[in-house]
Design a protein around this motif. Structure first.
Motif, PDB file in Angstrom:
ATOM      1  N   ILE A 131       0.857  -1.200   0.000  1.00 29.83           N
ATOM      2  CA  ILE A 131       0.000   0.000   0.000  1.00 29.83           C
ATOM      3  C   ILE A 131       0.887   1.243   0.000  1.00 29.83           C
ATOM      4  CG2 ILE A 131      -1.790   1.288   1.248  1.00 29.83           C
ATOM      5  CD1 ILE A 131      -2.700  -1.297   2.524  1.00 29.83           C
ATOM      6  N   ILE A 157       0.491   5.322   0.580  1.00 31.19           N
ATOM      7  CA  ILE A 157      -0.397   6.399   1.031  1.00 31.19           C
ATOM      8  C   ILE A 157       0.202   7.707   0.542  1.00 31.19           C
ATOM      9  CG2 ILE A 157      -1.301   7.602   3.065  1.00 31.19           C
ATOM     10  CD1 ILE A 157      -1.335   4.901   4.495  1.00 31.19           C
ATOM     11  N   LEU A 191      -3.615   6.576   9.426  1.00 33.00           N
ATOM     12  CA  LEU A 191      -4.056   5.404   8.675  1.00 33.00           C
ATOM     13  C   LEU A 191      -2.883   4.439   8.480  1.00 33.00           C
ATOM     14  CD1 LEU A 191      -6.124   3.835   6.989  1.00 33.00           C
ATOM     15  CD2 LEU A 191      -5.418   5.205   5.012  1.00 33.00           C
ATOM     16  N   GLN A 222      -2.171  -1.212  -3.747  1.00 35.69           N
ATOM     17  CA  GLN A 222      -3.279  -0.318  -3.417  1.00 35.69           C
ATOM     18  C   GLN A 222      -2.713   1.067  -3.112  1.00 35.69           C
ATOM     19  OE1 GLN A 222      -6.663  -2.029  -1.268  1.00 35.69           O
ATOM     20  NE2 GLN A 222      -5.276  -3.593  -0.505  1.00 35.69           N
ATOM     21  N   VAL A 246      -3.785   4.999  -1.300  1.00 34.23           N
ATOM     22  CA  VAL A 246      -4.737   5.814  -0.541  1.00 34.23           C
ATOM     23  C   VAL A 246      -4.425   7.273  -0.842  1.00 34.23           C
ATOM     24  CG1 VAL A 246      -5.672   6.394   1.708  1.00 34.23           C
ATOM     25  CG2 VAL A 246      -4.794   4.084   1.305  1.00 34.23           C
ATOM     26  N   ALA A 272      -4.583  10.725   0.314  1.00 32.96           N
ATOM     27  CA  ALA A 272      -4.758  11.465   1.571  1.00 32.96           C
ATOM     28  C   ALA A 272      -4.036  12.801   1.427  1.00 32.96           C
ATOM     29  CB  ALA A 272      -4.198  10.651   2.741  1.00 32.96           C
ATOM     30  N   ASP A 321     -12.325   4.511  -3.735  1.00 31.98           N
ATOM     31  CA  ASP A 321     -12.470   5.509  -4.781  1.00 31.98           C
ATOM     32  C   ASP A 321     -13.301   4.903  -5.913  1.00 31.98           C
ATOM     33  OD1 ASP A 321     -10.984   8.201  -5.702  1.00 31.98           O
ATOM     34  OD2 ASP A 321     -11.334   6.884  -7.416  1.00 31.98           O
ATOM     35  N   TRP A 374      -8.173   4.170  -2.762  1.00 31.97           N
ATOM     36  CA  TRP A 374      -9.003   4.586  -1.625  1.00 31.97           C
ATOM     37  C   TRP A 374      -8.823   6.078  -1.392  1.00 31.97           C
ATOM     38  CZ3 TRP A 374     -11.801   0.716   0.896  1.00 31.97           C
ATOM     39  CH2 TRP A 374     -11.446  -0.597   0.563  1.00 31.97           C
ATOM     40  N   ALA A 385      -9.012   9.136   1.558  1.00 35.08           N
ATOM     41  CA  ALA A 385      -9.054   9.544   2.977  1.00 35.08           C
ATOM     42  C   ALA A 385      -8.845  11.054   2.973  1.00 35.08           C
ATOM     43  CB  ALA A 385      -7.961   8.830   3.771  1.00 35.08           C
ATOM     44  N   LEU A 415     -11.142   3.064   8.107  1.00 42.77           N
ATOM     45  CA  LEU A 415     -10.666   2.864   6.733  1.00 42.77           C
ATOM     46  C   LEU A 415      -9.670   1.705   6.674  1.00 42.77           C
ATOM     47  CD1 LEU A 415     -11.171   3.924   3.932  1.00 42.77           C
ATOM     48  CD2 LEU A 415      -9.276   5.506   4.221  1.00 42.77           C
ATOM     49  N   ILE A 417      -9.983  -1.505   4.211  1.00 43.97           N
ATOM     50  CA  ILE A 417      -8.900  -1.904   3.300  1.00 43.97           C
ATOM     51  C   ILE A 417      -8.494  -3.353   3.570  1.00 43.97           C
ATOM     52  CG2 ILE A 417      -6.460  -1.474   2.732  1.00 43.97           C
ATOM     53  CD1 ILE A 417      -7.055   1.542   3.215  1.00 43.97           C
TER      54      ILE A 417
END
Ligand code: GLY
Length: 370
Positions: free
Chosen positions: A7, A9, A19, A203, A205, A207, A321, A328, A330, A348, A352
């Protein structure tokens, strides 16, 4: 540098970092790309109030419920973070006092207090004398107050430092860079970094707070826009020893560790710059002085501005999303990012990871704007 992660972010404000910390507990490889050096996160400019009893106007009942849940999570969130990192984040559960200077202000606090009480919040109306008994530095002009004894505050800059330290200890990669582009590919999401190189993640995120220029796979990003806030700090003068956050019609006043007092904040929806105007600081000082007269001449120690990440309906954007594929959002925590961080992060992270939590994010879906 490793270039492949489970992931990634994008964003190193309190929402992205909290997160990441929640996800770290699950043996995932994580990268947080933090563009703070180029675009300071709203977190760094925040006063750090954890005050759902006073921030209810935005986002409706669902936001209040999420806020109340997150406030209840704060004591253990703060304690665990402090224990893990050794950083004192100046978490204080001393309550918040909202004060009125005239009859109209008192009526407005009374109706807020009734609405809060109906939602189960522990709030009480006080007379001016009762408010001054709690905070002797208050002006004699204070006619009434709403006391929220369970609301709290924290130091956002110390919080950011503690979260970064925690993530380092947990093996997450904190990459101080700026994501220039994101594209979906066969291998996953490819993030191109402005400083050179790229990384790939299964993945992502988003943010990114109020930063609006990131284009993700050619699609528009969720509708977040900046609401500028200016604030300043003073050294607590003799005669202004305050025990809790005070909120009044023209300013809020947050006493911090070491005799520092943060006074904020303007709200400007038409600006996305970080300049600080003398007029804004003067207006805030005048508002603060109306509530606590000793602050009229208190020595200024710093002034700054930040950009709150706002949304069209005032509520955050949390969840998958609409473009799918393991992206995703946030985003959009507007005036309440610090308050909401524990609950937003836990809920969240649960989604996930496919873990059921008791936090309902259905009112905050990214797809609600069409
Ligand atoms: N939550 C306080 C502010 O946004 O100014």
């Amino acid at each position: 540098m490793k270039t492949r992660y489970d992931i990634a972010i994008i964003g190193g404000g309190v929402i992205g970092l909290a997160l990441a910390r929640a996800l770290c507990a699950h043996s995932l490889s994580l990268a947080i790309v933090d563009a703070s050096a180029r675009i300071p996160p709203a977190t760094a400019a925040a006063a750090g109030m954890l005050a759902p009893s006073f921030e209810k106007a935005l986002g409706g009942d669902a936001l209040y419920d999420l806020s109340a849940k997150s406030l209840a999570m704060w004591p253990s969130f703060a304690a665990a973070l402090e224990q893990e990192t050794g950083v004192d984040i100046d978490y204080r559960s001393d309550g918040v006092l909202g004060v009125a200077l005239d009859a109209a202000g008192a009526r407005s606090l009374e109706s807020a207090s009734e609405a809060m009480a109906q939602r189960g919040a522990a709030v009480a109306m006080l007379s001016g004398e009762e408010a001054r008994a709690l905070e002797p530095a208050l002006s004699g002009a204070v006619t009434a107050a709403m006391h929220a004894p369970r609301d709290a505050q924290v130091d956002p800059v110390k919080l950011l430092a503690a979260l970064r330290l925690s993530l380092g200890k947990r093996g997450a990669a904190l990459i101080d860079d700026y994501v220039a582009a994101v594209e979906a590919g066969q291998q996953g999401w490819r993030l191109s970094l402005a400083g050179g190189g790229d990384l790939v993640a299964d993945q992502i995120v988003i943010a990114t707070g109020a930063a609006t220029d990131l284009v993700i796979d050619g699609a528009p990003r969720p509708p977040v826009f900046p609401v500028k806030g200016e604030a300043f700090s003073v050294a607590a003068p003799a005669g202004a020893s305050l025990s809790r956050v005070i909120r009044g019609p023209g300013a809020y006043i947050c006493p911090k560790a070491g005799g520092r007092i943060v006074i904020g904040a303007t709200e400007d929806r038409k600006r996305d710059d970080l300049t600080v105007s003398a007029a804004a600081i003067e207006a805030l000082r005048s508002g603060a002085g109306d509530i606590v007269p000793a602050l009229k001449s208190a020595k200024e120690t710093a002034r700054w501005a930040g950009l709150r990440p706002a949304t069209p309906d005032g509520a955050p954007i949390l969840g998958p999303d609409p473009r799918g594929g393991g992206a995703w959002a946030a985003l959009g925590h507007h005036r309440n990012g610090i308050l909401l961080a524990p609950a937003s992060a836990a809920a969240l992270a649960g989604e996930i990871l496919g873990i059921v939590t008791d936090i309902d994010l259905s009112a905050f879906r990214p797809g609600r704007f069409g």
